[in-house]
Design an enzyme around this catalytic site. Sequence first.
Site, PDB file in Angstrom:
ATOM      1  N   ASP A  33     -12.054  35.792 -41.290  1.00  0.00           N
ATOM      2  CA  ASP A  33     -12.673  34.475 -41.380  1.00  0.00           C
ATOM      3  C   ASP A  33     -14.136  34.566 -40.967  1.00  0.00           C
ATOM      4  OD1 ASP A  33     -10.212  33.509 -42.064  1.00  0.00           O
ATOM      5  OD2 ASP A  33      -9.833  32.472 -40.171  1.00  0.00           O
TER       6      ASP A  33
ATOM      7  N   GLY B  82      -2.180  24.285 -38.297  1.00  0.00           N
ATOM      8  CA  GLY B  82      -0.993  24.292 -39.150  1.00  0.00           C
ATOM      9  C   GLY B  82      -0.272  25.625 -39.123  1.00  0.00           C
ATOM     10  N   ASP B  83      -1.034  26.710 -39.075  1.00  0.00           N
ATOM     11  CA  ASP B  83      -0.416  28.042 -39.006  1.00  0.00           C
ATOM     12  C   ASP B  83       0.297  28.236 -37.675  1.00  0.00           C
ATOM     13  OD1 ASP B  83      -1.331  28.731 -41.533  1.00  0.00           O
ATOM     14  OD2 ASP B  83      -3.230  29.488 -40.762  1.00  0.00           O
TER      15      ASP B  83
ATOM     16  N   SER C 204      -3.159  24.905 -29.477  1.00  0.00           N
ATOM     17  CA  SER C 204      -4.016  25.755 -30.314  1.00  0.00           C
ATOM     18  C   SER C 204      -5.371  25.118 -30.603  1.00  0.00           C
ATOM     19  CB  SER C 204      -3.308  26.077 -31.631  1.00  0.00           C
ATOM     20  OG  SER C 204      -3.329  24.972 -32.521  1.00  0.00           O
TER      21      SER C 204
END
Length: 303
Positions: free
Chosen positions: A13, A243-244, A274
Amino acid sequence: MSKIVIIGSISMDLVMVTNRVPNQGETVFGQSFSMVPGGKGANQAVAVGRLSSEKDQITVMGAVGNDSFGPLLLDNLKANNLFVDHVGTVPSSSGIAQITLFEQDNRIIYCPGANGLVDTSKWTEEWDVIADAELVILQNEIPHLENLAIAKFCKEKGIKILYNPAPSRETDLEMLPYVTFMTPNQHECQELFPGRQLDDLLKEYPNQLIVTLGTKGSTYCDGQEIKLIPAIKTEAVDTTGAGDTFNGAFGMGLSKRLDIAQALEFATLASHLSVQKFGAQGGMPTIEEMKGHPAYVETWNFE
């Protein structure tokens, strides 16, 4: 002991933080830049790995490129309690996600690279590893036909599949007959089932379709009524990877024999933690951090 296989994308990323998004043809100054490991497959694997114990067997499958990113991506997976013997290196660039963070939300452009070259027709030992698993986790950043082949194999072998159809694509509904759980977010659900009411869809796919609702939480139908698992309110630092984290933690909860509602509550707490830190993987909690939060339920009995 949990035996989970996560099959999906492994990417780098490239993250730019900005206080203004450029218009077409315009250049603006960013506030900061970071290069961090990502990819939905790797992210969900790291989420599982950090919640695992030494007794658990958490395996990642996928591909990286033969570039400078490949070894860095593999080292990161190993550092998060993950087995990477079945991650291949292919003659391509590694997957890249260009992420712009603006006003505590993200905009992402994704180039699959090696992830688009995952080819199950060349697998041998990989099928044996999958056959020994109790849960397989899939997403949409490897080719659909490979996902479908894996899903059909697991259905035949009686192996549970957690399928996160992100980013959504037209072929996703072909997966429904073969997967145990399907976890789109609200936007992806609307793309998959245009014109359909959410409540009707949940009733049509009880205990299979689980839809995440962002700051509202997640919802599913238990076969009798629609359930809402509320989110935990917080001031988010970075929502990338939330979401992960949710999907990885949900899979881990299921592997620890939690029922759907309990596993979703476990995933909700992980996702809540997170977003407190920067980066898709940066804030993913360990099981120790989960246990240290007031919302952790002692009867979950995680080792």
